[in-house]
Write a protein that holds these residues in place. Structure first.
Motif, PDB file in Angstrom:
ATOM      1  N   SER A  26       0.660  -1.514   0.112  1.00  0.00           N
ATOM      2  CA  SER A  26       0.157   0.193  -0.075  1.00  0.00           C
ATOM      3  C   SER A  26       0.838   0.864   0.088  1.00  0.00           C
ATOM      4  CB  SER A  26      -0.699   0.316   1.091  1.00  0.00           C
ATOM      5  OG  SER A  26       0.094  -0.097   2.577  1.00  0.00           O
ATOM      6  N   SER A  27       0.284   2.413  -0.759  1.00  0.00           N
ATOM      7  CA  SER A  27       1.272   3.633  -0.223  1.00  0.00           C
ATOM      8  C   SER A  27       2.176   4.123   1.076  1.00  0.00           C
ATOM      9  CB  SER A  27       0.484   5.029  -1.194  1.00  0.00           C
ATOM     10  OG  SER A  27      -0.866   4.896  -0.413  1.00  0.00           O
ATOM     11  N   THR A  31       4.798  10.212   8.052  1.00  0.00           N
ATOM     12  CA  THR A  31       5.066   9.595   8.405  1.00  0.00           C
ATOM     13  C   THR A  31       5.995  10.167  10.467  1.00  0.00           C
ATOM     14  OG1 THR A  31       7.865  10.888   8.481  1.00  0.00           O
ATOM     15  CG2 THR A  31       6.611   9.078   6.819  1.00  0.00           C
ATOM     16  N   GLY A  32       5.055  11.607  10.097  1.00  0.00           N
ATOM     17  CA  GLY A  32       5.138  12.401  11.839  1.00  0.00           C
ATOM     18  C   GLY A  32       6.437  12.945  11.561  1.00  0.00           C
ATOM     19  N   ASN A  33       8.338  11.698  11.647  1.00  0.00           N
ATOM     20  CA  ASN A  33       8.963  12.003  12.181  1.00  0.00           C
ATOM     21  C   ASN A  33      10.173  12.458  10.323  1.00  0.00           C
ATOM     22  OD1 ASN A  33       9.020  12.004  14.406  1.00  0.00           O
ATOM     23  ND2 ASN A  33      10.004   9.694  13.959  1.00  0.00           N
ATOM     24  N   SER A  34       8.761  12.152   9.748  1.00  0.00           N
ATOM     25  CA  SER A  34       9.224  12.667   8.259  1.00  0.00           C
ATOM     26  C   SER A  34       8.533  12.649   7.456  1.00  0.00           C
ATOM     27  CB  SER A  34      10.122  11.644   7.548  1.00  0.00           C
ATOM     28  OG  SER A  34      10.977  11.586   6.227  1.00  0.00           O
ATOM     29  N   SER A  35       8.092  13.332   5.791  1.00  0.00           N
ATOM     30  CA  SER A  35       7.096  13.110   4.901  1.00  0.00           C
ATOM     31  C   SER A  35       7.478  12.460   3.663  1.00  0.00           C
ATOM     32  CB  SER A  35       6.114  14.264   5.032  1.00  0.00           C
ATOM     33  OG  SER A  35       5.690  14.453   6.387  1.00  0.00           O
ATOM     34  N   LYS A 133       3.104   6.253  12.950  1.00  0.00           N
ATOM     35  CA  LYS A 133       2.289   7.581  12.664  1.00  0.00           C
ATOM     36  C   LYS A 133       1.911   7.409  10.812  1.00  0.00           C
ATOM     37  CE  LYS A 133       2.794  10.286  16.157  1.00  0.00           C
ATOM     38  NZ  LYS A 133       3.596  11.160  15.783  1.00  0.00           N
ATOM     39  N   LEU A 134       1.615   6.040  10.502  1.00  0.00           N
ATOM     40  CA  LEU A 134       1.683   6.037   9.305  1.00  0.00           C
ATOM     41  C   LEU A 134       0.062   5.353   9.056  1.00  0.00           C
ATOM     42  CD1 LEU A 134       4.572   3.564   7.931  1.00  0.00           C
ATOM     43  CD2 LEU A 134       4.503   5.712   7.444  1.00  0.00           C
ATOM     44  N   SER A 135      -0.332   5.868   8.020  1.00  0.00           N
ATOM     45  CA  SER A 135      -2.043   6.170   7.822  1.00  0.00           C
ATOM     46  C   SER A 135      -2.723   4.812   8.252  1.00  0.00           C
ATOM     47  CB  SER A 135      -2.334   6.399   6.449  1.00  0.00           C
ATOM     48  OG  SER A 135      -1.961   5.837   5.525  1.00  0.00           O
ATOM     49  N   ASP A 136      -1.464   3.357   7.860  1.00  0.00           N
ATOM     50  CA  ASP A 136      -1.807   1.809   8.298  1.00  0.00           C
ATOM     51  C   ASP A 136      -1.300   1.531   8.906  1.00  0.00           C
ATOM     52  OD1 ASP A 136       0.336   1.973   6.584  1.00  0.00           O
ATOM     53  OD2 ASP A 136      -0.336   0.664   5.176  1.00  0.00           O
ATOM     54  N   SER A 137      -0.970   1.895  10.231  1.00  0.00           N
ATOM     55  CA  SER A 137       0.097   1.681  11.111  1.00  0.00           C
ATOM     56  C   SER A 137      -0.916   0.783  12.383  1.00  0.00           C
ATOM     57  CB  SER A 137       0.658   2.711  12.538  1.00  0.00           C
ATOM     58  OG  SER A 137      -0.892   3.725  12.857  1.00  0.00           O
ATOM     59  N   ALA A 138      -2.318   1.101  12.749  1.00  0.00           N
ATOM     60  CA  ALA A 138      -2.900   0.056  13.316  1.00  0.00           C
ATOM     61  C   ALA A 138      -2.847  -0.812  12.802  1.00  0.00           C
ATOM     62  CB  ALA A 138      -4.297   0.741  12.995  1.00  0.00           C
ATOM     63  N   THR A 139      -3.076  -1.708  10.937  1.00  0.00           N
ATOM     64  CA  THR A 139      -3.223  -2.415  10.369  1.00  0.00           C
ATOM     65  C   THR A 139      -1.887  -3.159  10.510  1.00  0.00           C
ATOM     66  OG1 THR A 139      -4.568  -1.911   9.112  1.00  0.00           O
ATOM     67  CG2 THR A 139      -3.189  -3.704   8.049  1.00  0.00           C
ATOM     68  N   LEU A 140      -1.262  -2.162  10.462  1.00  0.00           N
ATOM     69  CA  LEU A 140       0.652  -3.108  10.443  1.00  0.00           C
ATOM     70  C   LEU A 140       0.917  -3.266  11.553  1.00  0.00           C
ATOM     71  CD1 LEU A 140       2.400  -0.391   8.935  1.00  0.00           C
ATOM     72  CD2 LEU A 140       2.324  -2.215   8.081  1.00  0.00           C
TER      73      LEU A 140
END
Length: 452
Positions: A26-27, A31-35, A133-140
């Motif tokens: 996925s895309s 990142t929070g620390n970086s984009s 902080k990725l958009s799919d962090s919960a899934t990861l």
């Protein structure tokens, strides 16, 4: 952790991986620390631009050997992967710290070993893309064993420096032919009942040693360090407390592991070999020892050292004396200094997902990479795996059961040098006759210098 992978297996694995790439990735998200600036048409590759990703690793991760790079590049033809490998993890860590200090020379993806992940989290987290902080962090996060995600994360969970590659659930690898020559039981089921505790294991070793004349020069276990380095992680604490601070003096793991290891040394049941030394490597085929603590990656190491002639001469007992625990494992992180963050994040997420971790276990003939992705560990193909080299041991169910019940104490910044101090002194007990109490005091003196 090397094994030989046949061309047929490698090709079949690469084909299966390639078919799953687009569905599995996925895309990258934010990142929070970086984009990472993934363009809108990038999809699972993170970028549509022609890109060369450098992947910094140590030892043999197996990605190249099992065709993962080829498969990823087939799905993302605009991306070329270049591996930057350092043989020894200690040398790799020294190099990585130097690059982190200067902020230059970092690869787009960096391997992070369990011995230094706590340092990265504590001192360098802002230099790595934050997977929490990725958009799919919960899934990861839900894909991995909880402890695996936590070890690469800050105490409050706001920073996660990488995604898990493998884990190292442990059992006991042994030579059934040598046990049989000593007149002792050699079938895995019986040994599982006789090796439930370290006291049992050492007592069995004494029986083996009493019959050592039947296999001259052979000892029961490879080294006292093998026992110590395993048993220490069966405590509530090993080398660090719950806050990650070095706390050897109060560690129940250190206390009991030292007792077991020195009991084995003074009983004369060890081959007095320094692990990962040339003599130790040669001993896998010479019969100098009959058993050793065996995380999954040790299977590959044994095959590499004993060679084809060792096939069928080894087996695995479905037990770890003292209870299940983990030895080893790594993560993949993306430095914020990378000029190709979006593509690097896409590769890391793909390389650590369930499909690829299943392949890393099965395509290496069960030679090392037990999944840290729990979705992969639950797959039928992983659980049904057997190993012809290890007397057709049911390695999938064996290590799967152990992995599901492992005790994982806190890890700290100094775990590796602390362990080195203890194992060095254990070698002195074995080879020089140093008294156990004196050796322990010497180790504590070294540790004080290490931790300040």
């Amino acid at each position: 952790m090397r094994t030989t992978v046949t061309r047929t297996i490698r090709a079949a694995a690469a084909g299966a991986i390639a078919a799953s790439v687009l569905a599995a990735c996925s895309s990258s998200g934010s990142t929070g620390n970086s984009s990472p600036a993934a363009d809108s048409k990038a999809g699972p590759c993170g970028t549509t631009a022609k890109t060369t990703l450098t992947v910094g690793l140590f030892g043999t991760f197996g990605y190249k050997e099992n065709g993962l790079y080829t498969a990823f590049q087939k799905a993302c033809p605009n991306i070329t992967i270049k591996e930057d490998d350092v043989e020894q993890s200690a040398d790799y860590w020294t190099k990585l710290k130097t690059h982190l200090a200067s902020g230059t020379g970092l690869d787009d993806v960096q391997g992070i070993e369990i011995g230094f992940v706590a340092d990265v989290v504590a001192n360098h987290s802002k230099q790595f893309v934050n997977f929490a902080k990725l958009s799919d962090s919960a899934t990861l996060k839900s894909s991995f064993y909880d402890w695996k995600w936590q070890q690469a994360s800050s105490a409050d969970g706001t920073d996660t420096v990488g995604l898990g590659t493998d884990a190292g659930p442990e059992a006991i690898c042994y030579r059934p032919d040598l046990l049989a020559k000593a007149g002792l039981p050699a079938d895995p089921a019986t040994l599982a009942t006789k090796w439930k505790t370290w006291e049992d294991f050492i007592a069995f070793g004494k029986q083996y040693q009493a019959a050592a004349g039947k296999q001259a020069g052979s000892h029961f276990v490879d080294s006292a360090a093998s026992i110590f380095s395993t048993a220490v992680y069966q405590g509530t604490e090993a080398y660090a407390d719950a806050q990650g601070k070095a706390d050897v003096a109060n560690s129940d793991g250190v206390k009991t592991a030292w007792k077991y290891a020195t009991d084995a040394a003074t009983a004369g049941i060890t081959a007095k070999l320094q692990q990962f030394s040339d003599p130790w490597n040669k001993a896998f085929s010479s019969g100098s020892f009959a058993a050793l603590a065996c995380p999954t990656w040790m299977m590959g190491y044994i095959q590499g050292q004993a060679g084809p002639a060792g096939s069928g001469h080894w087996n695995i007992a479905p037990v770890l004396p003292g209870g299940a625990t983990n030895w080893g494992g790594s993560w993949l992180g993306v430095p914020t200094a990378s000029k190709h963050q979006a593509a690097a994040v896409a590769f890391v997420k793909w390389a650590t997902n369930a499909t690829q971790q299943v392949t890393m276990w099965t395509a290496k003939a069960q030679g090392g990479h037990w999944p840290s992705n729990k979705l992969a560990a639950e797959q039928p193909g992983v659980r049904s795996a057997t190993s012809a080299y290890f007397s057709n041991a049911p390695v999938g169910t064996l290590f799967g059961s152990i992995a599901a019940s492992m005790k994982i104490p806190p890890i700290g910044l100094y775990d590796t040098p602390i362990q080195n101090a203890f194992t060095t002194e254990l070698t002195n007990v074995e080879t020089k006759g140093t008294k156990a109490d004196s050796a322990f005091s010497s180790a504590l003196d070294q540790i004080k210098q290490i931790t300040g």
